[in-house]
Design a protein around this motif. Sequence first.
Motif, PDB file in Angstrom:
ATOM      1  N   ALA A  51       0.870  -0.806   0.464  1.00  0.00           N
ATOM      2  CA  ALA A  51       0.373  -0.143   0.246  1.00  0.00           C
ATOM      3  C   ALA A  51       1.235   1.104   0.326  1.00  0.00           C
ATOM      4  O   ALA A  51       1.876   1.049   0.215  1.00  0.00           O
ATOM      5  CB  ALA A  51      -0.476  -0.144   1.219  1.00  0.00           C
ATOM      6  N   VAL A  52       0.721   2.330  -0.661  1.00  0.00           N
ATOM      7  CA  VAL A  52       0.743   3.365  -0.545  1.00  0.00           C
ATOM      8  C   VAL A  52      -0.227   4.723   0.033  1.00  0.00           C
ATOM      9  O   VAL A  52      -1.382   4.461  -0.859  1.00  0.00           O
ATOM     10  CB  VAL A  52       1.829   3.967  -2.077  1.00  0.00           C
ATOM     11  CG1 VAL A  52       0.523   3.689  -2.770  1.00  0.00           C
ATOM     12  CG2 VAL A  52       2.699   5.217  -1.796  1.00  0.00           C
ATOM     13  N   ILE A  53       0.432   5.519   0.076  1.00  0.00           N
ATOM     14  CA  ILE A  53      -0.061   7.033   0.692  1.00  0.00           C
ATOM     15  C   ILE A  53       0.810   7.704   0.727  1.00  0.00           C
ATOM     16  O   ILE A  53       1.882   8.289   1.075  1.00  0.00           O
ATOM     17  CB  ILE A  53      -0.566   7.439   2.248  1.00  0.00           C
ATOM     18  CG1 ILE A  53      -1.469   5.441   3.069  1.00  0.00           C
ATOM     19  CG2 ILE A  53      -1.263   8.291   2.562  1.00  0.00           C
ATOM     20  CD1 ILE A  53      -1.592   5.843   4.198  1.00  0.00           C
ATOM     21  N   ALA A  54      -0.168   8.500  -0.500  1.00  0.00           N
ATOM     22  CA  ALA A  54       0.999  10.178  -1.469  1.00  0.00           C
ATOM     23  C   ALA A  54       0.262  11.674  -0.151  1.00  0.00           C
ATOM     24  O   ALA A  54      -0.844  11.624  -0.427  1.00  0.00           O
ATOM     25  CB  ALA A  54       0.833   9.675  -1.973  1.00  0.00           C
ATOM     26  N   GLY A  95      -1.877  19.054   2.388  1.00  0.00           N
ATOM     27  CA  GLY A  95      -2.541  17.722   3.360  1.00  0.00           C
ATOM     28  C   GLY A  95      -3.526  17.318   2.679  1.00  0.00           C
ATOM     29  O   GLY A  95      -4.227  16.103   2.738  1.00  0.00           O
ATOM     30  N   ASP A  96      -3.608  16.840   0.849  1.00  0.00           N
ATOM     31  CA  ASP A  96      -4.359  16.164   0.268  1.00  0.00           C
ATOM     32  C   ASP A  96      -3.668  15.050   0.123  1.00  0.00           C
ATOM     33  O   ASP A  96      -2.582  15.715  -0.076  1.00  0.00           O
ATOM     34  CB  ASP A  96      -4.827  17.245  -1.401  1.00  0.00           C
ATOM     35  CG  ASP A  96      -6.087  18.020  -1.040  1.00  0.00           C
ATOM     36  OD1 ASP A  96      -6.500  18.271   0.342  1.00  0.00           O
ATOM     37  OD2 ASP A  96      -6.251  18.540  -1.971  1.00  0.00           O
ATOM     38  N   TYR A  97      -4.026  13.894   0.657  1.00  0.00           N
ATOM     39  CA  TYR A  97      -3.872  12.399  -0.173  1.00  0.00           C
ATOM     40  C   TYR A  97      -4.304  12.047  -0.534  1.00  0.00           C
ATOM     41  O   TYR A  97      -5.451  11.921  -0.976  1.00  0.00           O
ATOM     42  CB  TYR A  97      -2.934  12.275   1.666  1.00  0.00           C
ATOM     43  CG  TYR A  97      -3.839  11.580   2.574  1.00  0.00           C
ATOM     44  CD1 TYR A  97      -4.448  10.651   2.293  1.00  0.00           C
ATOM     45  CD2 TYR A  97      -4.377  12.403   2.989  1.00  0.00           C
ATOM     46  CE1 TYR A  97      -5.639   9.783   3.233  1.00  0.00           C
ATOM     47  CE2 TYR A  97      -5.869  12.027   3.962  1.00  0.00           C
ATOM     48  CZ  TYR A  97      -6.455  11.191   3.894  1.00  0.00           C
ATOM     49  OH  TYR A  97      -7.518  10.605   5.224  1.00  0.00           O
ATOM     50  N   ALA A  98      -3.322  10.161  -1.338  1.00  0.00           N
ATOM     51  CA  ALA A  98      -4.005   9.563  -2.292  1.00  0.00           C
ATOM     52  C   ALA A  98      -3.571   8.773  -1.656  1.00  0.00           C
ATOM     53  O   ALA A  98      -2.309   8.348  -1.053  1.00  0.00           O
ATOM     54  CB  ALA A  98      -3.536  10.092  -3.571  1.00  0.00           C
TER      55      ALA A  98
END
Length: 156
Positions: A51-54, A95-98
């Motif tokens: 999993a990846v969080i950006a 602060g937006d993330y995907a």
Amino acid sequence: MASLVATEKLFSCCKIESFIHMTTTNATEQSVKAGDTTTTWKDLRDYDGFAVIAVQGVKGGNGMIELSIYAADDTSATNAIEVKTTGVIAADAIGDYAVLECTAEEIRQLSSANGYSLRYVTAYIDCHHNDDEVAVTYIRYGAKRAYTGLTATTIS
């Protein structure tokens, strides 16, 4: 008083690593596009998934516009293929993330269908401007051999 108990449940079953993606260095993008060997390619052999969080940290333009997961045969991006993508997004505020996730089984299926030996994973991050910076967290989960210190503090 702070607890003296050394709790390690998540960190002994998952390998969690964080990076700063600076578009001006193109480290993540080049690992996929040009086959550069970078620290962003991670071996998925002993894990059930990735999993990846950006997270958009610095905006020089319109921010992050795509997040994808790629898999390859090795860390030099041999036979790299896209596994999943957010498609076009507009992370236009700090602060937006995907987030994206894939299982090792999905990668094995793509590997078999294409005649490859896909085992290494990375995140591809596309940003609108060279001054955009994104904090990236990789999570390899479902460790086949859980042990203390699998995820540890890293100070350079």
